[in-house]
Design an enzyme around this catalytic site. Structure first.
Site, PDB file in Angstrom:
ATOM      1  CE  LYS A 207      12.615 -50.003  33.426  1.00  0.00           C
ATOM      2  NZ  LYS A 207      12.663 -49.369  32.123  1.00  0.00           N
ATOM      3  N   GLY A 269       8.438 -48.194  31.257  1.00  0.00           N
ATOM      4  CA  GLY A 269       7.256 -48.231  32.135  1.00  0.00           C
ATOM      5  C   GLY A 269       5.957 -48.136  31.340  1.00  0.00           C
ATOM      6  CD  GLU A 355       6.638 -40.992  31.204  1.00  0.00           C
ATOM      7  OE1 GLU A 355       6.336 -40.353  32.229  1.00  0.00           O
ATOM      8  OE2 GLU A 355       6.706 -42.230  31.195  1.00  0.00           O
ATOM      9  CE  LYS A 506       9.801 -39.364  38.805  1.00  0.00           C
ATOM     10  NZ  LYS A 506      10.355 -40.614  38.309  1.00  0.00           N
TER      11      LYS A 506
END
Ligand code: F6P
Length: 543
Positions: A207, A269, A355, A506
């Protein structure tokens, strides 16, 4: 948000029910109402949903529906379908339902004709997939494509791989798909080492087109391709296509945007399979059957959008999940498809549900004062029966479980299917009704062993069945769980559409990467545990 649902009288009513609920047993609920099974069975599109083996009385169901009304569930559903910016932390509409609207529908959001946009991309995807399926699309050396390698992670992987596996019976024999997600290079190696680059097409799905795993794998895949095809850069255009919302990044990567299939920021997503993210699935099953998948989603969308809460199946199941999780303290929820085709379904639902609802702050920024998002997990039956079912049957935990099964197999080994489905039916029965000490003793069990053989029962299950696992039924199942997830998030007043929690790891990975590889000693400026683990890694790698 002006008012917290958890402060309401409706919430307190449910707390009151929960306090006295341990005295209620499914044996009694079924004993006192012979027609309970039929009465608490509903249909939505091709799905039949028997929720009678749940730990709910009519009073609890009524109280849950009142809670849904209090949370303005119906208004929130309308707001989502209308394209209001209900994803407030990212100021976005949440419109995955628009991805499956028929061409004749009308929906203009933020001044944009969403239906026209969706069908323009579907049209391009259809034309492309026709070319690949027929062999008209040729690789750099003039050969037809035999293998699609989908590179993506999270929602850009889990949906496509789950659906591809689920729809094996509907796919072309000419083309196979493989899915690379992990940044562990082993994944790419395993999926490409026996492939011929001349007949391989990479579909790079992201995405954002910034995801480390996907871009790293895609770069590596490009090197593999060029190495295999003699280094001519022109080969990339014939062997790489992209699916993304970010045309600039796709171009920066070196993929011609003519070979890009777009979607929009209003598609999360984990909700993106019915967008261009499903391209590899469309190539596998063809555009007509992909349209059937979308039609299945849409049928359940319409039910969720229009049915009153009393008969709204996703809403009822979502409210029952809230009952278990928030009021009865369940920590997890098992997904048990009796279909080997659905062997990735639980993994797919993990992202969708966890999520979405793994949040501890309400929409208004206040911390929640109750338990939210349960852990979803599971494996296909009967494999799970010989692994973890023991804990569900006789352990101490409350684990609501969804059993999903089909009357017709997608192959002709019919007799074995009967045996398989007898297991499916037996398990929910055993979980609900168990076996009492009297029954065990009547079977002649040794006095010492008898207590160990008692099955308390009263373990809640929902049974979801359809005649056959078709593309349409798969779409219906996915939409059912999407809307269950939405219902839960609405009652908890959390944002089911952001995922800030995955960001920090991340960022830290990017900070740590140079410390693993830099020449000389590592900086050692992290916590003592991380410092020594970095050191351990560097030593092991001879750095
Ligand atoms: O890390 C979580 C996440 O952002 C998911 O929500 C998403 O599906 C996945 O990463 C992949 O993101 P992208 O499609 O942008 O590569």
């Amino acid at each position: 948000m002006s008012e917290h649902v958890s402060d309401s009288a409706e919430w307190q009513v449910l707390q009151g029910h929960a306090e006295k609920f341990s005295a209620v047993h499914l044996r009694e609920l079924f004993g006192s109402e012979p027609g309970r099974g039929e009465r608490l069975t509903a249909t939505v599109a091709d799905l039949t949903v028997d929720y009678s083996k749940n730990l709910v009385t009519d009073e609890v169901l009524t109280a849950l529906i009142a809670l849904g009304e209090k949370a303005k569930l119906r208004e929130r559903i309308a707001a989502m379908f209308a394209g209001e910016h209900i994803n407030v932390t990212e100021d976005r509409a949440v419109l995955h339902t628009a991805l499956r609207l028929p061409r004749t529908a009308k929906l203009v959001v933020d001044g944009q004709d969403v239906v026209a946009d969706v069908h323009e991309v579907l049209g391009r995807m259809g034309a492309f997939s026709d070319k690949v399926r027929s062999g008209e699309w040729k690789g750099h050396t003039g050969q037809r494509i035999r293998t699609i390698v989908n590179i993506g992670i999270g929602g850009s992987d889990l949906g496509p791989v789950m659906a591809y596996e689920a729809l094996q019976a509907y796919k072309s024999r000419e083309i196979q798909c493989r899915f690379v997600s992990n940044i562990d290079p082993t994944d790419l190696h395993l999926k490409t080492h026996d492939l011929d680059p001349a007949t391989t097409l990479f579909v790079v799905v992201s995405k954002t087109f910034t995801t480390q795993e996907t871009l790293t794998n895609a770069k590596e895949a490009r090197s593999w391709l060029l190495q295999g095809l003699g280094g001519d850069q022109a080969a990339v255009a014939k062997h790489f296509v992209a699916v993304s919302t970010n045309a600039q990044k796709v171009a920066d990567f070196g993929i011609d945007t003519d070979n890009m299939f777009g979607f929009w920021d209003w598609v999360g997503g984990r909700y993106s399979l019915p967008s261009a993210v499903g391209l590899s699935v469309m190539i596998a099953i063809g555009k007509e059957q992909f349209a059937e998948l979308l039609g299945g989603y849409h049928a359940v969308d319409e039910h969720f959008r229009t049915a009153p809460l009393e008969s709204n199946v996703p809403a009822l199941l979502g409210l029952i999940n809230v009952w278990y999780d928030t009021f009865l303290g369940a920590q997890s929820h098992a997904i048990l498809p009796y279909s080997q085709y659905l062997h990735r379904f639980a993994a797919y639902l993990q992202q969708l549900t966890m999520e979405s609802n793994g949040k501890s702050v309400r929409l208004d920024g206040s911390p929640v004062s109750f338990q939210t998002g349960e852990v979803f997990w599971g494996e296909p039956g009967t494999n799970g029966q010989h692994a973890f079912y023991q804990l569900i049957h006789q352990g101490t935990k409350l684990i609501p479980a969804d059993f999903i099964g089909f009357a017709q197999p997608n192959h002709d080994i019919g007799e074995m299917h009967d045996l398989f489905m007898s297991n499916f039916l037996a398990q929910t029965r055993a979980l609900a009704f168990g076996r009492t000490l009297d029954e065990v003793e009547a079977e002649g069990a040794d006095k010492k062993v008898a207590p160990h053989r008692v099955m308390q029962g009263n373990h809640p299950t929902t049974t979801i069945v359809a005649e056959k696992l078709t593309p349409a039924v798969l779409g219906q199942l996915i939409a059912l769980y999407e809307h269950i997830t939405f219902t839960q998030g609405t009652v908890w007043q959390i944002n089911s559409f952001d995922q800030w929690g995955v960001e920090l790891g991340k960022v830290m990975a990017n900070q740590l990467a140079p410390k693993l590889t830099a020449p000389g000693a590592a900086a050692g400026d992290d916590d003592s545990s991380t410092n020594s683990l970095v050191q351990w890694y560097r030593t092991a790698r001879g750095r």
